[in-house]
Design a protein around this motif. Structure first.
Motif, PDB file in Angstrom:
ATOM      1  N   UNK A 241     -18.037  45.864  -0.100  1.00  9.99           N
ATOM      2  CA  UNK A 241     -16.639  45.467  -0.779  1.00  9.99           C
ATOM      3  C   UNK A 241     -17.088  45.369  -2.371  1.00  9.99           C
ATOM      4  N   UNK A 242     -16.351  46.046  -3.194  1.00 11.03           N
ATOM      5  CA  UNK A 242     -16.414  45.827  -4.588  1.00 11.03           C
ATOM      6  C   UNK A 242     -15.141  45.176  -5.042  1.00 11.03           C
ATOM      7  N   UNK A 243     -15.479  43.811  -5.823  1.00 10.62           N
ATOM      8  CA  UNK A 243     -14.574  43.180  -6.333  1.00 10.62           C
ATOM      9  C   UNK A 243     -14.422  43.416  -8.015  1.00 10.62           C
ATOM     10  N   UNK A 244     -13.677  44.442  -8.324  1.00  6.20           N
ATOM     11  CA  UNK A 244     -13.344  44.804  -9.917  1.00  6.20           C
ATOM     12  C   UNK A 244     -11.760  44.690 -10.365  1.00  6.20           C
ATOM     13  N   UNK A 245     -11.615  44.139 -11.566  1.00  5.51           N
ATOM     14  CA  UNK A 245     -10.171  44.357 -12.136  1.00  5.51           C
ATOM     15  C   UNK A 245      -9.984  45.182 -13.007  1.00  5.51           C
ATOM     16  N   UNK A 246     -11.360  45.668 -13.953  1.00  3.15           N
ATOM     17  CA  UNK A 246     -11.071  46.479 -14.777  1.00  3.15           C
ATOM     18  C   UNK A 246     -12.350  47.078 -14.980  1.00  3.15           C
ATOM     19  N   UNK A 247     -12.492  48.317 -15.777  1.00  2.00           N
ATOM     20  CA  UNK A 247     -13.837  49.083 -15.917  1.00  2.00           C
ATOM     21  C   UNK A 247     -14.219  48.878 -17.309  1.00  2.00           C
TER      22      UNK A 247
END
Length: 121
Positions: free
Chosen positions: A7-13
């Motif tokens: 699971x990756x938790x990421x809002x922006x790159x």
């Protein structure tokens, strides 16, 4: 690694899309959520959770406010890899009593608790 569920938790790159990086580098398809979905996500479906770096204040606060959920996941045998570059003025509270203080601009980290298990041997 083929049976590992990530699971990756990421809002922006800011630098790299972690989900795509994992797919192209390791041929493993990860699931990606935003930090606002942490509370509703069943962590027990995953072996590894990766938090992306340099995501902003809302993200940092969501990680901190779900500390108990991360601790329960770790206590059940899961793995969490925190990638938390932090320059936005927020202290991030992580599992195990670890806190990432705001914007340490020094060249070396100062160990405040030398007996903590994370820094021993």
């Amino acid at each position: 690694m083929g049976d590992t569920s990530i699971l990756v938790i990421q809002d922006n790159v800011p630098w790299v899309d972690m989900k795509n990086y994992i797919q192209t580098t390791f041929s493993v398809t990860a699931t990606k959520i935003t930090s606002s979905q942490i509370a509703a996500t069943n962590f027990s479906l995953y072996d590894i959770i990766i938090t992306a770096s340099y995501q902003g204040t809302t993200y940092d606060n969501n990680i901190s406010s779900n500390k108990a959920k991360f601790e329960a996941f770790l206590n059940s045998g899961g793995i969490v890899q925190y990638q938390l570059g932090n320059a936005d003025g927020v202290t991030i509270n992580m599992a195990g009593g670890v806190n990432l203080l705001n914007a340490n601009s020094e060249y070396y980290n100062t160990v405040l608790s030398p007996t903590h298990p994370i820094v021993s041997g």
